[in-house]
Design a protein around this motif. Structure first.
Motif, PDB file in Angstrom:
ATOM      1  N   HIS A 287       0.860  -1.197   0.000  1.00 20.47           N
ATOM      2  CA  HIS A 287       0.000   0.000   0.000  1.00 20.47           C
ATOM      3  C   HIS A 287       0.890   1.238   0.000  1.00 20.47           C
ATOM      4  O   HIS A 287       1.066   1.910   1.023  1.00 20.47           O
ATOM      5  N   SER A 288       1.432   1.530  -1.157  1.00 22.11           N
ATOM      6  CA  SER A 288       2.456   2.557  -1.314  1.00 22.11           C
ATOM      7  C   SER A 288       1.975   3.952  -0.955  1.00 22.11           C
ATOM      8  O   SER A 288       2.775   4.822  -0.598  1.00 22.11           O
ATOM      9  N   CYS A 289       0.673   4.205  -1.063  1.00 18.12           N
ATOM     10  CA  CYS A 289       0.135   5.563  -0.919  1.00 18.12           C
ATOM     11  C   CYS A 289      -0.346   5.881   0.493  1.00 18.12           C
ATOM     12  O   CYS A 289      -0.895   6.967   0.733  1.00 18.12           O
TER      13      CYS A 289
ATOM     14  N   TYR B 186       4.321   1.834  -7.187  1.00 21.12           N
ATOM     15  CA  TYR B 186       2.912   1.857  -6.796  1.00 21.12           C
ATOM     16  C   TYR B 186       2.346   0.443  -6.908  1.00 21.12           C
ATOM     17  O   TYR B 186       2.506  -0.212  -7.939  1.00 21.12           O
ATOM     18  N   HIS B 187       1.689  -0.013  -5.856  1.00 19.54           N
ATOM     19  CA  HIS B 187       0.961  -1.280  -5.931  1.00 19.54           C
ATOM     20  C   HIS B 187      -0.526  -1.100  -5.643  1.00 19.54           C
ATOM     21  O   HIS B 187      -1.324  -1.995  -5.908  1.00 19.54           O
ATOM     22  N   ASP B 188      -0.895   0.068  -5.092  1.00 18.19           N
ATOM     23  CA  ASP B 188      -2.294   0.335  -4.739  1.00 18.19           C
ATOM     24  C   ASP B 188      -2.864   1.512  -5.520  1.00 18.19           C
ATOM     25  O   ASP B 188      -3.883   2.070  -5.154  1.00 18.19           O
ATOM     26  N   TYR B 189      -2.200   1.882  -6.591  1.00 20.44           N
ATOM     27  CA  TYR B 189      -2.669   2.987  -7.428  1.00 20.44           C
ATOM     28  C   TYR B 189      -2.324   2.663  -8.878  1.00 20.44           C
ATOM     29  O   TYR B 189      -1.238   2.166  -9.155  1.00 20.44           O
ATOM     30  N   PRO B 190      -3.262   2.872  -9.808  1.00 17.79           N
ATOM     31  CA  PRO B 190      -4.553   3.554  -9.653  1.00 17.79           C
ATOM     32  C   PRO B 190      -5.659   2.693  -9.024  1.00 17.79           C
ATOM     33  O   PRO B 190      -6.716   3.214  -8.704  1.00 17.79           O
TER      34      PRO B 190
ATOM     35  N   TYR C 123      -6.809   0.031  -5.896  1.00 14.97           N
ATOM     36  CA  TYR C 123      -6.446  -0.526  -4.586  1.00 14.97           C
ATOM     37  C   TYR C 123      -6.602  -2.043  -4.595  1.00 14.97           C
ATOM     38  O   TYR C 123      -5.742  -2.766  -4.097  1.00 14.97           O
ATOM     39  N   ASN C 124      -7.713  -2.526  -5.175  1.00 18.12           N
ATOM     40  CA  ASN C 124      -7.924  -3.966  -5.262  1.00 18.12           C
ATOM     41  C   ASN C 124      -6.813  -4.599  -6.082  1.00 18.12           C
ATOM     42  O   ASN C 124      -6.420  -4.077  -7.124  1.00 18.12           O
ATOM     43  N   GLY C 125      -6.318  -5.721  -5.612  1.00 15.02           N
ATOM     44  CA  GLY C 125      -5.238  -6.406  -6.309  1.00 15.02           C
ATOM     45  C   GLY C 125      -3.849  -5.969  -5.878  1.00 15.02           C
ATOM     46  O   GLY C 125      -2.850  -6.379  -6.490  1.00 15.02           O
ATOM     47  N   SER C 126      -3.780  -5.146  -4.817  1.00  7.07           N
ATOM     48  CA  SER C 126      -2.480  -4.635  -4.372  1.00  7.07           C
ATOM     49  C   SER C 126      -1.513  -5.763  -4.025  1.00  7.07           C
ATOM     50  O   SER C 126      -0.321  -5.722  -4.394  1.00  7.07           O
ATOM     51  N   TYR C 127      -2.002  -6.765  -3.313  1.00  6.13           N
ATOM     52  CA  TYR C 127      -1.119  -7.851  -2.883  1.00  6.13           C
ATOM     53  C   TYR C 127      -0.674  -8.721  -4.054  1.00  6.13           C
ATOM     54  O   TYR C 127       0.451  -9.241  -4.057  1.00  6.13           O
ATOM     55  N   THR C 128      -1.504  -8.873  -5.050  1.00  3.95           N
ATOM     56  CA  THR C 128      -1.109  -9.614  -6.248  1.00  3.95           C
ATOM     57  C   THR C 128       0.015  -8.888  -6.970  1.00  3.95           C
ATOM     58  O   THR C 128       1.003  -9.504  -7.411  1.00  3.95           O
ATOM     59  N   ARG C 129      -0.105  -7.580  -7.080  1.00  3.09           N
ATOM     60  CA  ARG C 129       0.927  -6.800  -7.765  1.00  3.09           C
ATOM     61  C   ARG C 129       2.227  -6.764  -6.960  1.00  3.09           C
ATOM     62  O   ARG C 129       3.328  -6.868  -7.526  1.00  3.09           O
ATOM     63  N   SER C 130       2.127  -6.616  -5.643  1.00  3.91           N
ATOM     64  CA  SER C 130       3.360  -6.566  -4.850  1.00  3.91           C
ATOM     65  C   SER C 130       4.044  -7.932  -4.825  1.00  3.91           C
ATOM     66  O   SER C 130       5.281  -8.007  -4.767  1.00  3.91           O
ATOM     67  N   LEU C 131       3.278  -9.012  -4.892  1.00  4.76           N
ATOM     68  CA  LEU C 131       3.877 -10.351  -4.970  1.00  4.76           C
ATOM     69  C   LEU C 131       4.718 -10.484  -6.229  1.00  4.76           C
ATOM     70  O   LEU C 131       5.841 -11.002  -6.192  1.00  4.76           O
TER      71      LEU C 131
ATOM     72  N   TYR D  78      -0.445 -12.849   3.328  1.00  2.72           N
ATOM     73  CA  TYR D  78       0.169 -11.552   3.012  1.00  2.72           C
ATOM     74  C   TYR D  78       1.515 -11.668   2.296  1.00  2.72           C
ATOM     75  O   TYR D  78       2.447 -10.905   2.586  1.00  2.72           O
ATOM     76  N   ASN D  79       1.627 -12.622   1.391  1.00  2.00           N
ATOM     77  CA  ASN D  79       2.841 -12.789   0.576  1.00  2.00           C
ATOM     78  C   ASN D  79       4.077 -13.170   1.383  1.00  2.00           C
ATOM     79  O   ASN D  79       5.202 -13.124   0.874  1.00  2.00           O
ATOM     80  N   GLN D  80       3.896 -13.558   2.637  1.00  2.00           N
ATOM     81  CA  GLN D  80       5.051 -13.843   3.486  1.00  2.00           C
ATOM     82  C   GLN D  80       5.639 -15.229   3.247  1.00  2.00           C
ATOM     83  O   GLN D  80       6.638 -15.599   3.875  1.00  2.00           O
TER      84      GLN D  80
END
Length: 216
Positions: free
Chosen positions: A19-21, A71-75, A77-85, A177-179
Protein backbone atom coordinates in the motif's frame (compact mmCIF):
# COMPACT_ATOMS: atom_id res chain seq x y z
CA UNK A 1 7.84 -22.04 18.11
CA UNK A 2 8.13 -18.96 20.29
CA UNK A 3 11.87 -19.50 20.89
CA UNK A 4 13.64 -17.26 18.37
CA UNK A 5 16.48 -19.68 17.58
CA UNK A 6 17.13 -18.37 14.09
CA UNK A 7 20.32 -18.18 12.04
CA UNK A 8 20.53 -15.40 9.47
CA UNK A 9 22.96 -16.34 6.69
CA UNK A 10 21.54 -14.43 3.71
CA UNK A 11 21.76 -10.81 4.81
CA UNK A 12 20.24 -9.17 1.75
CA UNK A 13 17.20 -7.12 2.76
CA UNK A 14 14.18 -6.46 0.54
CA UNK A 15 11.82 -3.57 1.35
CA UNK A 16 8.59 -2.84 -0.54
CA UNK A 17 5.12 -1.44 -0.04
CA UNK A 18 1.86 -3.19 -0.93
CA UNK A 19 0.00 0.00 0.00
CA UNK A 20 2.46 2.56 -1.31
CA UNK A 21 0.13 5.56 -0.92
CA UNK A 22 -0.60 5.24 2.82
CA UNK A 23 0.20 8.59 4.45
CA UNK A 24 0.12 10.32 7.81
CA UNK A 25 -1.10 13.49 9.49
CA UNK A 26 0.22 16.51 7.64
CA UNK A 27 2.68 18.65 9.62
CA UNK A 28 4.61 21.88 9.22
CA UNK A 29 7.72 19.89 8.39
CA UNK A 30 5.96 17.61 5.91
CA UNK A 31 2.79 19.18 4.46
CA UNK A 32 1.16 17.41 1.54
CA UNK A 33 -1.93 17.38 -0.62
CA UNK A 34 -4.02 14.28 0.08
CA UNK A 35 -5.48 12.31 -2.82
CA UNK A 36 -7.63 10.18 -0.51
CA UNK A 37 -8.28 9.62 3.19
CA UNK A 38 -4.78 9.57 4.67
CA UNK A 39 -3.45 8.69 1.25
CA UNK A 40 -1.43 10.55 -1.35
CA UNK A 41 0.11 9.63 -4.67
CA UNK A 42 3.12 11.80 -3.76
CA UNK A 43 5.34 9.05 -2.41
CA UNK A 44 7.62 11.56 -0.70
CA UNK A 45 4.96 11.73 2.04
CA UNK A 46 3.91 8.09 2.40
CA UNK A 47 5.19 4.81 3.79
CA UNK A 48 7.39 4.69 0.71
CA UNK A 49 9.40 7.58 2.14
CA UNK A 50 9.56 5.69 5.44
CA UNK A 51 10.97 2.72 3.54
CA UNK A 52 13.60 4.96 1.97
CA UNK A 53 14.64 6.10 5.44
CA UNK A 54 14.96 2.50 6.64
CA UNK A 55 16.98 1.70 3.51
CA UNK A 56 19.35 4.61 4.15
CA UNK A 57 19.78 3.73 7.81
CA UNK A 58 20.49 0.05 7.06
CA UNK A 59 23.03 0.97 4.39
CA UNK A 60 25.00 2.80 7.09
CA UNK A 61 25.69 -0.69 8.46
CA UNK A 62 26.78 -1.88 5.01
CA UNK A 63 23.77 -4.08 4.29
CA UNK A 64 22.67 -4.72 0.73
CA UNK A 65 19.16 -3.27 0.65
CA UNK A 66 16.78 -3.53 -2.30
CA UNK A 67 13.98 -1.01 -1.82
CA UNK A 68 11.18 -1.10 -4.36
CA UNK A 69 9.16 2.12 -4.46
CA UNK A 70 6.60 1.04 -7.05
CA UNK A 71 2.91 1.86 -6.80
CA UNK A 72 0.96 -1.28 -5.93
CA UNK A 73 -2.29 0.33 -4.74
CA UNK A 74 -2.67 2.99 -7.43
CA UNK A 75 -4.55 3.55 -9.65
CA UNK A 76 -6.45 0.54 -8.25
CA UNK A 77 -6.45 -0.53 -4.59
CA UNK A 78 -7.92 -3.97 -5.26
CA UNK A 79 -5.24 -6.41 -6.31
CA UNK A 80 -2.48 -4.63 -4.37
CA UNK A 81 -1.12 -7.85 -2.88
CA UNK A 82 -1.11 -9.61 -6.25
CA UNK A 83 0.93 -6.80 -7.77
CA UNK A 84 3.36 -6.57 -4.85
CA UNK A 85 3.88 -10.35 -4.97
CA UNK A 86 4.94 -10.06 -8.59
CA UNK A 87 7.39 -7.31 -7.61
CA UNK A 88 8.97 -9.37 -4.83
CA UNK A 89 9.21 -12.51 -6.97
CA UNK A 90 10.94 -10.49 -9.68
CA UNK A 91 13.47 -9.08 -7.18
CA UNK A 92 14.22 -12.55 -5.82
CA UNK A 93 15.17 -13.79 -9.30
CA UNK A 94 18.33 -11.70 -9.15
CA UNK A 95 18.75 -11.03 -5.42
CA UNK A 96 17.99 -14.03 -3.20
CA UNK A 97 16.87 -12.73 0.18
CA UNK A 98 15.52 -14.14 3.41
CA UNK A 99 14.61 -10.82 5.06
CA UNK A 100 11.63 -9.33 3.24
CA UNK A 101 9.67 -6.47 4.81
CA UNK A 102 6.43 -4.98 3.53
CA UNK A 103 6.29 -1.53 5.12
CA UNK A 104 2.79 -0.20 5.89
CA UNK A 105 1.05 2.36 8.04
CA UNK A 106 -1.54 1.11 10.54
CA UNK A 107 -5.01 1.34 9.03
CA UNK A 108 -7.51 3.89 10.25
CA UNK A 109 -9.15 2.69 13.44
CA UNK A 110 -12.00 4.18 15.38
CA UNK A 111 -10.04 7.43 15.77
CA UNK A 112 -8.15 9.03 12.91
CA UNK A 113 -5.98 10.94 15.42
CA UNK A 114 -4.64 7.70 16.93
CA UNK A 115 -0.88 8.24 17.12
CA UNK A 116 1.09 5.56 19.00
CA UNK A 117 4.42 7.06 20.06
CA UNK A 118 7.39 6.31 22.28
CA UNK A 119 9.97 8.73 23.67
CA UNK A 120 13.54 7.61 23.10
CA UNK A 121 16.32 9.45 24.89
CA UNK A 122 15.80 13.07 25.81
CA UNK A 123 14.34 14.46 22.62
CA UNK A 124 13.26 11.84 20.07
CA UNK A 125 9.57 11.07 19.64
CA UNK A 126 9.17 7.97 17.48
CA UNK A 127 6.07 6.32 16.08
CA UNK A 128 5.51 2.83 17.42
CA UNK A 129 5.93 -0.12 15.07
CA UNK A 130 3.93 -3.34 14.86
CA UNK A 131 4.80 -6.65 13.21
CA UNK A 132 1.98 -8.37 11.35
CA UNK A 133 2.78 -12.04 10.78
CA UNK A 134 0.60 -14.24 8.59
CA UNK A 135 0.01 -17.94 9.17
CA UNK A 136 -1.22 -20.91 7.15
CA UNK A 137 -4.56 -20.82 8.96
CA UNK A 138 -6.28 -19.33 5.94
CA UNK A 139 -5.56 -22.43 3.87
CA UNK A 140 -2.85 -21.02 1.59
CA UNK A 141 0.51 -22.77 1.26
CA UNK A 142 2.81 -21.19 3.83
CA UNK A 143 5.16 -23.76 5.37
CA UNK A 144 7.67 -21.32 6.88
CA UNK A 145 5.36 -18.97 8.73
CA UNK A 146 6.78 -20.03 12.09
CA UNK A 147 10.22 -18.88 10.92
CA UNK A 148 8.68 -15.53 10.04
CA UNK A 149 7.26 -15.35 13.55
CA UNK A 150 10.60 -16.24 15.14
CA UNK A 151 12.30 -13.46 13.22
CA UNK A 152 9.70 -10.96 14.42
CA UNK A 153 10.11 -12.16 18.01
CA UNK A 154 13.90 -11.92 17.76
CA UNK A 155 13.73 -8.33 16.48
CA UNK A 156 11.11 -7.36 19.04
CA UNK A 157 13.00 -8.86 21.98
CA UNK A 158 16.14 -6.96 21.01
CA UNK A 159 14.14 -3.76 20.53
CA UNK A 160 12.65 -4.12 23.99
CA UNK A 161 16.17 -4.38 25.42
CA UNK A 162 17.46 -1.35 23.51
CA UNK A 163 14.43 0.92 23.13
CA UNK A 164 11.53 -0.21 25.33
CA UNK A 165 8.16 0.56 23.80
CA UNK A 166 9.35 0.92 20.21
CA UNK A 167 7.09 -2.00 19.22
CA UNK A 168 3.47 -2.78 19.91
CA UNK A 169 2.52 -6.46 20.39
CA UNK A 170 2.87 -8.71 17.34
CA UNK A 171 -0.35 -9.31 15.42
CA UNK A 172 -0.89 -12.84 14.08
CA UNK A 173 -3.38 -13.23 11.25
CA UNK A 174 -4.94 -15.98 9.18
CA UNK A 175 -3.91 -14.29 5.94
CA UNK A 176 -0.58 -15.07 4.30
CA UNK A 177 0.17 -11.55 3.01
CA UNK A 178 2.84 -12.79 0.58
CA UNK A 179 5.05 -13.84 3.49
CA UNK A 180 5.67 -17.24 1.90
CA UNK A 181 8.26 -15.49 -0.26
CA UNK A 182 10.93 -15.37 2.45
CA UNK A 183 12.33 -17.26 5.39
CA UNK A 184 12.05 -14.10 7.49
CA UNK A 185 9.24 -12.16 5.82
CA UNK A 186 6.88 -9.81 7.60
CA UNK A 187 4.72 -6.74 7.48
CA UNK A 188 5.78 -3.84 9.66
CA UNK A 189 3.21 -1.16 10.31
CA UNK A 190 4.95 2.10 11.16
CA UNK A 191 2.77 4.51 13.07
CA UNK A 192 -0.90 5.23 12.40
CA UNK A 193 -2.95 7.97 10.78
CA UNK A 194 -2.41 10.38 13.68
CA UNK A 195 1.37 10.16 13.54
CA UNK A 196 3.48 12.60 11.57
CA UNK A 197 5.95 11.54 8.93
CA UNK A 198 8.86 12.83 11.01
CA UNK A 199 7.87 10.54 13.91
CA UNK A 200 7.92 7.59 11.52
CA UNK A 201 11.28 8.58 10.03
CA UNK A 202 12.68 8.72 13.55
CA UNK A 203 11.46 5.17 14.18
CA UNK A 204 13.51 3.89 11.25
CA UNK A 205 16.75 5.12 12.78
CA UNK A 206 16.13 2.97 15.82
CA UNK A 207 14.70 0.00 13.94
CA UNK A 208 17.85 -0.12 11.80
CA UNK A 209 20.01 -0.17 14.94
CA UNK A 210 17.98 -3.06 16.33
CA UNK A 211 18.14 -4.99 13.07
CA UNK A 212 21.90 -4.50 12.89
CA UNK A 213 22.27 -6.04 16.34
CA UNK A 214 20.18 -9.07 15.35
CA UNK A 215 21.55 -9.64 11.85
CA UNK A 216 25.28 -9.01 12.35
Amino acid sequence: MLKPDITIENKNIVLFHTHSCESYTSSDAHPYNPTGTFRTTDLNYTVTRVGTELENQLKKYNYNVIHDGSYHDYPAYNGSYTRSLATVENILKTTPSDIIMDVHRDAIGSRSDYAPIVKIGENDIAAQIMFVVGTNNGGLWHPNWNQNLKFAIKIQEKAEEMYPGLFKPIMLTKSRYNQHTGKYASIIEVGATGNTLEQCLTSMKYLAKVMEEVIK
